[in-house]
Scaffold this motif. Structure first.
Motif, PDB file in Angstrom:
ATOM      1  N   TYR A  99       0.809  -1.215   0.000  1.00 48.64           N
ATOM      2  CA  TYR A  99       0.000   0.000   0.000  1.00 48.64           C
ATOM      3  C   TYR A  99       0.844   1.268   0.000  1.00 48.64           C
ATOM      4  O   TYR A  99       0.490   2.249  -0.655  1.00 48.64           O
ATOM      5  CB  TYR A  99      -0.964  -0.001   1.193  1.00 48.64           C
ATOM      6  N   GLU A 100       1.963   1.255   0.734  1.00 49.46           N
ATOM      7  CA  GLU A 100       2.821   2.443   0.778  1.00 49.46           C
ATOM      8  C   GLU A 100       3.368   2.754  -0.608  1.00 49.46           C
ATOM      9  O   GLU A 100       3.508   3.915  -0.991  1.00 49.46           O
ATOM     10  CB  GLU A 100       4.015   2.254   1.733  1.00 49.46           C
ATOM     11  N   ALA A 101       3.705   1.708  -1.361  1.00 47.60           N
ATOM     12  CA  ALA A 101       4.234   1.887  -2.719  1.00 47.60           C
ATOM     13  C   ALA A 101       3.141   2.420  -3.650  1.00 47.60           C
ATOM     14  O   ALA A 101       3.402   3.306  -4.473  1.00 47.60           O
ATOM     15  CB  ALA A 101       4.799   0.573  -3.245  1.00 47.60           C
ATOM     16  N   ILE A 102       1.937   1.905  -3.517  1.00 43.78           N
ATOM     17  CA  ILE A 102       0.829   2.408  -4.332  1.00 43.78           C
ATOM     18  C   ILE A 102       0.566   3.873  -3.998  1.00 43.78           C
ATOM     19  O   ILE A 102       0.356   4.699  -4.881  1.00 43.78           O
ATOM     20  CB  ILE A 102      -0.431   1.540  -4.144  1.00 43.78           C
ATOM     21  N   ASP A 103       0.602   4.214  -2.719  1.00 45.70           N
ATOM     22  CA  ASP A 103       0.389   5.596  -2.300  1.00 45.70           C
ATOM     23  C   ASP A 103       1.428   6.523  -2.928  1.00 45.70           C
ATOM     24  O   ASP A 103       1.094   7.577  -3.487  1.00 45.70           O
ATOM     25  CB  ASP A 103       0.437   5.673  -0.771  1.00 45.70           C
ATOM     26  N   ARG A 104       2.692   6.122  -2.867  1.00 48.86           N
ATOM     27  CA  ARG A 104       3.770   6.933  -3.447  1.00 48.86           C
ATOM     28  C   ARG A 104       3.598   7.056  -4.962  1.00 48.86           C
ATOM     29  O   ARG A 104       3.757   8.143  -5.532  1.00 48.86           O
ATOM     30  CB  ARG A 104       5.124   6.309  -3.085  1.00 48.86           C
ATOM     31  N   ALA A 105       3.246   5.942  -5.608  1.00 46.17           N
ATOM     32  CA  ALA A 105       3.052   5.961  -7.059  1.00 46.17           C
ATOM     33  C   ALA A 105       1.866   6.849  -7.438  1.00 46.17           C
ATOM     34  O   ALA A 105       1.936   7.619  -8.409  1.00 46.17           O
ATOM     35  CB  ALA A 105       2.849   4.538  -7.572  1.00 46.17           C
ATOM     36  N   LEU A 106       0.785   6.769  -6.675  1.00 46.78           N
ATOM     37  CA  LEU A 106      -0.382   7.605  -6.963  1.00 46.78           C
ATOM     38  C   LEU A 106      -0.062   9.089  -6.802  1.00 46.78           C
ATOM     39  O   LEU A 106      -0.598   9.923  -7.536  1.00 46.78           O
ATOM     40  CB  LEU A 106      -1.554   7.216  -6.067  1.00 46.78           C
ATOM     41  N   ASP A 107       0.812   9.420  -5.889  1.00 47.06           N
ATOM     42  CA  ASP A 107       1.236  10.816  -5.730  1.00 47.06           C
ATOM     43  C   ASP A 107       1.904  11.299  -7.018  1.00 47.06           C
ATOM     44  O   ASP A 107       1.624  12.398  -7.508  1.00 47.06           O
ATOM     45  CB  ASP A 107       2.172  10.952  -4.531  1.00 47.06           C
ATOM     46  N   THR A 108       2.768  10.462  -7.580  1.00 44.75           N
ATOM     47  CA  THR A 108       3.438  10.795  -8.851  1.00 44.75           C
ATOM     48  C   THR A 108       2.423  10.879  -9.984  1.00 44.75           C
ATOM     49  O   THR A 108       2.483  11.799 -10.817  1.00 44.75           O
ATOM     50  CB  THR A 108       4.515   9.733  -9.161  1.00 44.75           C
ATOM     51  N   VAL A 109       1.495   9.929 -10.039  1.00 38.43           N
ATOM     52  CA  VAL A 109       0.464   9.943 -11.083  1.00 38.43           C
ATOM     53  C   VAL A 109      -0.379  11.211 -10.966  1.00 38.43           C
ATOM     54  O   VAL A 109      -0.697  11.848 -11.972  1.00 38.43           O
ATOM     55  CB  VAL A 109      -0.417   8.675 -11.009  1.00 38.43           C
ATOM     56  N   GLY A 110      -0.720  11.602  -9.744  1.00 34.59           N
ATOM     57  CA  GLY A 110      -1.502  12.818  -9.542  1.00 34.59           C
ATOM     58  C   GLY A 110      -0.792  14.049 -10.064  1.00 34.59           C
ATOM     59  O   GLY A 110      -1.395  14.896 -10.735  1.00 34.59           O
ATOM     60  N   ALA A 111       0.492  14.165  -9.764  1.00 33.65           N
ATOM     61  CA  ALA A 111       1.268  15.310 -10.241  1.00 33.65           C
ATOM     62  C   ALA A 111       1.318  15.338 -11.765  1.00 33.65           C
ATOM     63  O   ALA A 111       1.163  16.400 -12.390  1.00 33.65           O
ATOM     64  CB  ALA A 111       2.681  15.268  -9.655  1.00 33.65           C
ATOM     65  N   GLU A 112       1.527  14.185 -12.374  1.00 31.62           N
ATOM     66  CA  GLU A 112       1.604  14.121 -13.840  1.00 31.62           C
ATOM     67  C   GLU A 112       0.236  14.397 -14.468  1.00 31.62           C
ATOM     68  O   GLU A 112       0.144  15.089 -15.489  1.00 31.62           O
ATOM     69  CB  GLU A 112       2.146  12.761 -14.289  1.00 31.62           C
ATOM     70  N   ALA A 113      -0.828  13.879 -13.862  1.00 32.24           N
ATOM     71  CA  ALA A 113      -2.176  14.140 -14.381  1.00 32.24           C
ATOM     72  C   ALA A 113      -2.481  15.633 -14.346  1.00 32.24           C
ATOM     73  O   ALA A 113      -3.041  16.184 -15.305  1.00 32.24           O
ATOM     74  CB  ALA A 113      -3.210  13.352 -13.580  1.00 32.24           C
ATOM     75  N   LEU A 114      -2.101  16.295 -13.272  1.00 37.40           N
ATOM     76  CA  LEU A 114      -2.311  17.741 -13.187  1.00 37.40           C
ATOM     77  C   LEU A 114      -1.491  18.476 -14.241  1.00 37.40           C
ATOM     78  O   LEU A 114      -1.979  19.400 -14.891  1.00 37.40           O
ATOM     79  CB  LEU A 114      -1.959  18.250 -11.792  1.00 37.40           C
ATOM     80  N   ARG A 115      -0.243  18.045 -14.442  1.00 43.03           N
ATOM     81  CA  ARG A 115       0.618  18.669 -15.452  1.00 43.03           C
ATOM     82  C   ARG A 115       0.027  18.518 -16.855  1.00 43.03           C
ATOM     83  O   ARG A 115       0.053  19.449 -17.663  1.00 43.03           O
ATOM     84  CB  ARG A 115       2.017  18.048 -15.395  1.00 43.03           C
ATOM     85  N   LEU A 116      -0.519  17.318 -17.132  1.00 40.42           N
ATOM     86  CA  LEU A 116      -1.080  17.022 -18.452  1.00 40.42           C
ATOM     87  C   LEU A 116      -2.517  17.515 -18.620  1.00 40.42           C
ATOM     88  O   LEU A 116      -3.046  17.502 -19.729  1.00 40.42           O
ATOM     89  CB  LEU A 116      -1.064  15.507 -18.704  1.00 40.42           C
ATOM     90  N   GLY A 117      -3.169  17.895 -17.510  1.00 43.66           N
ATOM     91  CA  GLY A 117      -4.594  18.213 -17.570  1.00 43.66           C
ATOM     92  C   GLY A 117      -5.405  16.962 -17.853  1.00 43.66           C
ATOM     93  O   GLY A 117      -6.409  17.003 -18.572  1.00 43.66           O
TER      94      GLY A 117
END
Length: 159
Positions: A99-117
């Motif tokens: 779960y900790e790894a998924i949480d960290r990965a989702l943080d990265t995905v969130g940042a990239e999703a915001l960057r890409l719109g």
């Protein structure tokens, strides 16, 4: 705050307009051959090839639990290979999901999703072969994605 939308369908054929990131969980062994990854590979060869290349070069890159690799598969579609499970089998150390790894990965995905719109699309990550429970994964998605305004659609596959 956005809410998670739940739909029936195939996460490799995401609904809606605009840029989309398809997020899914991979293991830390370089194995790609069961579960949702098969649907990804049927649609696009790139994510599997890039994941295998990433794993082969792991001595000199960030491959490991919590890391994310973004692979563009179309003009408006990206696949996020998230390393969120240790190994592939349930054993003495429990189920493979981390779960900790998924949480960290989702943080990265969130940042990239915001960057890409972009909106984010996924199956119930970490809850199939990885052995996780949705009651533990859903709050991670809410905290890392929807709380930041990222639209998320979760697909429950028919059959």
């Amino acid at each position: 705050m956005a809410e998670i939308a739940y739909v029936r369908g195939d996460a490799t054929a995401p609904h809606g307009k605009g840029v989309k990131v398809i997020a899914h969980v991979c293991n830390d062994l370089g194995g790609w051959g069961k579960g949702f990854v098969l649907a990804v590979s049927r649609r696009w060869p790139g994510p599997e090839a890039e994941y295998r290349r990433w794993h082969r070069g792991r001595a000199g890159n960030d491959f490991g639990l919590g890391a994310v690799q973004f692979v563009r598969v179309g003009t408006y579609v990206w696949v996020a290979n998230m390393i969120g499970q240790r190994g592939t089998r349930t054993g003495s150390k429990g189920v493979p999901v981390r779960y900790e790894a998924i949480d960290r990965a989702l943080d990265t995905v969130g940042a990239e999703a915001l960057r890409l719109g972009a909106s984010v699309h996924m199956p119930r990550i970490g809850c199939g072969l990885a052995g996780g429970t949705w009651s533990r994964v859903e709050p991670l998605i809410a905290g890392r994605l929807t709380a930041r305004g990222v639209e998320v659609t979760v697909y429950d596959h028919d059959g």
